[in-house]
Design an enzyme around this catalytic site. Structure first.
Site, short mmCIF file in Angstrom:
data_model
loop_
_atom_site.label_atom_id
_atom_site.label_comp_id
_atom_site.label_asym_id
_atom_site.label_seq_id
_atom_site.Cartn_x
_atom_site.Cartn_y
_atom_site.Cartn_z
N ASP A 1 31.04 -10.20 21.41
CA ASP A 1 30.32 -8.97 21.07
C ASP A 1 31.17 -8.07 20.20
O ASP A 1 32.09 -7.42 20.69
CB ASP A 1 29.95 -8.25 22.36
CG ASP A 1 29.11 -7.01 22.11
OD1 ASP A 1 28.73 -6.76 20.95
OD2 ASP A 1 28.84 -6.29 23.09
N GLU B 1 27.41 0.64 16.31
CA GLU B 1 26.30 0.22 17.18
C GLU B 1 26.61 0.55 18.62
O GLU B 1 25.76 0.97 19.39
CB GLU B 1 26.07 -1.29 17.05
CG GLU B 1 24.87 -1.82 17.83
CD GLU B 1 25.17 -2.34 19.22
OE1 GLU B 1 24.25 -2.84 19.87
OE2 GLU B 1 26.33 -2.24 19.67
#
Ligand code: NAG
Ligand code: NAG
Ligand code: NAG
Ligand code: NAG
Ligand code: NAG
Ligand code: NAG
Ligand code: NAG
Ligand code: NAG
Ligand code: NAG
Ligand code: NAG
Ligand code: NAG
Ligand code: ZN
Length: 707
Positions: free
Chosen positions: A372, A409
């Site tokens: 991630d 993000e």
């Protein structure tokens, strides 16, 4: 990413449970075992794309991205490096800057104080491992929560389970005092910021979140697996960082709701979406003494009788408080308005008014971030390389292809939301689809969620890709896990601003099941070393995912007719409708769904009609070029119809009336959210209002499709 379905073994299960709780979804029938299906043959251009994708370069990109601090707004060099890769592959690339509100950790502390005055100081550090180079970086990122409040509190504390609204309601029912106490919650289920929001709502003064090994499926030390780095089980010191924004209210820069954050932009009050009470995340090892001190106080976990209240630690998960036993918590953050950098790469198509956007975020909570988000980042660079091969042959796609490497993000979908807010006039005119890849891989099982018109092309494209070195197609691997079901988009990654502006979207990735190595989500151990050793040895899942995304983008950008399946939208609406009727009957509510049914009927007719027009455009003679354009533009535009100008109650950002993140889940979706959540909240006036609004939206979409 925040998208919990792809983060760890049991979260898919958790989500299924969360979804079932809200919507009473039927348990799937047991399916008969299928035969493996043969791979679909590739065209010449498709073969060239697929063959240009290499696990060796993917591992190089992964290594680059996972060896430097790239918390949002802190690594311009990495943005430039990404722009250079796009440019050397022949794309027009640029860095688009926004000036946004973020906060960064200065220091924090936590101690447990027993009534006899003795104290316990959790380490608040993840272990340094000699095998894992980035775990010892001097500039490694401390444990903290993005957008957490600065502050301190010393108080008795209460264990609140996963911290859902229903958990708090249960505590109130049991008479457990909450006001003025500190909340200790376990991770899992709802988005972490909503746990803090709920604690704050009940007058609590701080929140401590811990990871429970009860969410790790079978691969635990208790079951005999060694912990990372010696084996695939969770390292007991691993900590999940992450944002505590109130995601289900609105994403993006908290100080510029609805408009882009530029230097000099007016700034709004951020308190509706960021906590006022401090919070910190801890490991399960650090959590044990804190939970154990509540044993024998308040109500034992079993008797609380709430979903996933009791975890796998050797404590009773009692509510507390334990009189005189206190936590002392302090958290100091530095607030900043700072630049963040999206990298945008463009391949202009021949049809200037049709655009495909492909995005991945680049920022991570740790120096690593191998899953991630940088497994997705490696895939995006590799995709640009594949398209570069075609560009060198003079290829020009029918439609514009835009690659986006988003920043920030992790704080709250900030880079993508600000970009959509700036470019929405152009996107509303031209966007066909947004393709998102966040965690490209954290395990071997492919997984997709998409708006319904994309289901068929998304599934068919899987038949063109071999999955790792299994000799099977991605489709067969995916089907075995999902039983053919494509997920519904809630929130938790960068597709959110696209969906809620009526743009067709898909999110893809691949994650671990209950018997796969534990993925240390948002921990220092989401590192290159973990990926190369446990997550994806040989970078073969990276390779399959890169081939998949590249082929999907290629087909959307080049097919004569945009490969959307409109009749499937009507079919999916019918399943959401069934879920809605169960919600209504579970609530014993009296609600007239007539207008919704009528609108769905009209929409269904129009999807059949447009399908027929598509056939005519493909086979017809003289005017068929115009007809192709007519159909393509209907496909491009219809989804804009589902957008309601006022948005959902109290959350104007979330405007898609067919799906939205649940108000108290953040990640998991609610379907027909305006109606469903009003029924769940017991407001039938509001529910009836949203029956009308939803029906109107469906009629607008049907009107766009009308031939
Ligand atoms: C930015 O990331 C690169 C690649 O990971 C790394 O080499 C560099 O040190 C980072 N820069 C900063 C300022 O941390
Ligand atoms: C955190 O830093 C501030 C400012 O440097 C200092 O005053 C405070 O004592 C520190 N707190 C902790 C818990 O280390
Ligand atoms: C204080 O209480 C704690 C918890 O019961 C115990 O572990 C600790 O040894 C006690 N300390 C002293 C000095 O008695
Ligand atoms: C865990 O392992 C046991 C024994 O191998 C197996 O029966 C069970 O299905 C596994 N659990 C899951 C969720 O896969
Ligand atoms: C636990 O709650 C469920 C409903 O959520 C209820 O059916 C069940 O009886 C409860 N069990 C106990 C022991 O209270
Ligand atoms: C669990 O804790 C109790 C004391 O609280 C202890 O007696 C028992 O040995 C522990 N069990 C395990 C498996 O560690
Ligand atoms: C990049 O921009 C130039 C000038 O606008 C244009 O000629 C060229 O075709 C563009 N390249 C791509 C790949 O779109
Ligand atoms: C490429 O597309 C962008 C975005 O639509 C546009 O601004 C630009 O003018 C186009 N360039 C060319 C050469 O068509
Ligand atoms: C790429 O895959 C091959 C097997 O197909 C493997 O031998 C090689 O080690 C892999 N490369 C990397 C960098 O993992
Ligand atoms: C909207 O917010 C107001 C003020 O916070 C609150 O009173 C109302 O109940 C909320 N409505 C819904 C539908 O959540
Ligand atoms: C129910 O919703 C209506 C319409 O939005 C609103 O006016 C009313 O205040 C709400 N009622 C309650 C009890 O929240
Ligand atoms: Zn991510």
């Amino acid at each position: 990413m925040w998208h919990i379905t792809k983060t760890q073994a049991s979260t898919a299960l958790l989500l299924a449970v969360a979804y079932a709780c809200q919507h009473e979804r039927q348990v799937r029938p047991v399916l008969v075992k299928r035969q493996d299906s043969p791979p679909t043959p590739l065209s010449v251009e498709e073969s060239l794309l697929v063959e240009s994708i290499s696990n060796t370069t993917l591992s190089e990109w992964s290594y680059y991205y996972t060896h430097g601090d790239h918390v949002a707004g802190r690594n311009r060099t990495m943005a430039d490096w990404t722009a250079d890769r796009f440019a050397e592959n022949g794309l027009n690339s640029s860095v688009v800057t926004y000036n946004v509100f973020l906060n960064y950790p200065i220091n924090n502390s936590l101690s447990l104080i027993w009534p006899n005055g003795s104290t316990y100081h959790p380490s608040l550090e993840e272990a340094v491992l000699s095998e894992d180079d980035t775990s010892s970086y001097p500039n490694r990122i401390p444990i903290f929560h993005g957008y957490s409040a600065s502050g301190s509190a010393t108080a008795e504390y209460v264990y609140v389970g996963r911290g859902q609204q229903v958990d708090f309601e249960r505590l109130v029912e049991l008479g457990v005092p909450l006001e003025g106490k500190i909340a200790v919650a376990r991770y899992g289920g709802l988005f972490r910021g909503l746990k803090v929001k709920n604690a704050q709502h009940y007058g609590m003064v701080g929140t401590v979140l811990f990871t429970d090994p009860g969410d790790d499926g079978n691969v635990t030390e208790a079951n005999g697996f060694a912990a990372y780095p010696d084996g695939p089980a969770r390292n007991p010191t691993s900590v999940q960082r992450g944002s505590v924004m109130f995601l289900s209210t609105y994403p993006g820069d908290p100080t510029t709701p609805g408009y882009p954050s530029k230097e000099g932009s007016p700034r709004a009050d951020r308190s509706p979406v960021v906590p006022q009470i401090p919070s910190i995340p801890i490991s399960y090892r650090d959590a044990i003494p804190i939970l154990a001190a509540l044993d024998g106080h308040g109500m034992p976990g079993d008797a609380v009788n709430r979903t996933r209240w009791v975890g796998a630690l050797n404590v009773s998960y009692s509510t507390g408080p334990a009189p005189g036993t206190m936590l002392s918590l302090s958290n100091l953050m530095e607030d900043q308005y700072t630049d963040v950098w999206n990298v945008i790469g463009v391949i202009n198509g021949t049809n200037a008014d049709e655009t495909i956007v492909i995005g991945n975020h680049r920022d991570a909570w740790i120096v690593g971030g191998a899953a991630d988000p940088n497994s997705g980042s490696a895939v995006l660079v590799e995709l640009s390389k594949a398209f570069g091969k075609l560009l060198k042959q003079g290829w020009k796609p029918k439609r514009n292809i835009v690659l986006a490497s988003w920043d920030a993000e992790e704080y709250g979908l900030v880079g993508s939301t600000e970009w959509v807010e700036e470019y929405i006039p152009w996107l509303a005119e031209t966007a066909i689809s947004y393709l998102n890849i966040d965690v490209g891989t954290s395990g071997p099982h492919p997984d997709i969620a998409a708006t319904p018109e994309l289901h068929t092309i998304a599934i068919e494209t899987m038949k063109k890709v071999f999955w790792r070195d299994t000799g099977r197609t991605m489709y067969d691997e995916w089907y075995d896990e999902s039983q053919g079901e494509v997920g519904v988009l809630g929130s938790g990654s960068d597709y959110t601003a696209f969906v809620h502006n009526g743009i067709s979207s898909i999110d893809m990735g691949s994650g671990g099941g209950p018997n796969d190595p534990i993925y240390h989500y948002h921990s220092n151990f989401d590192s290159y070393h973990w990926m190369a050793t446990y997550g994806d040895p040989g970078f073969l899942t990276h390779k399959s995912m890169a081939q998949y995304l590249t082929l999907l983008a290629y087909n959307l950008a080049t097919a004569e007719i945009i490969p959307f399946d409109l009749p499937n939208y009507a079919i999916q609406l019918a399943t959401y409708y069934e879920a809605l009727t169960s919600t209504i009957s579970a609530a014993s509510a009296d609600l007239d769904l007539g207008p919704l049914r009528d609108a769905m009927y009209e929409f269904t007719l129009r999807t059949t009609e447009v399908k027929a027009l598509e056939q005519q455009a493909l086979t017809g003679a003289s005017s068929s070029l115009d007809l192709l354009t007519v159909v393509n533009h209907k496909y491009r535009d219809f989804q804009r119809g589902f957008i309601s100008q006022g948005g959902l109650p109290n959350r104007t950002f979330y405007r898609h009336l067919i799906f939205a993140p649940g108000i108290d889940t953040g990640y998991a979706p609610a379907t027909f959210p305006g109606i469903t959540e009003a029924v769940e909240a017991g407001n039938l006036t509001l529910a009836a209002e949203f029956v009308r609004k939803t029906a109107d939206a469906i009629l607008v979409a049907a009107g766009i499709l009308k031939t």
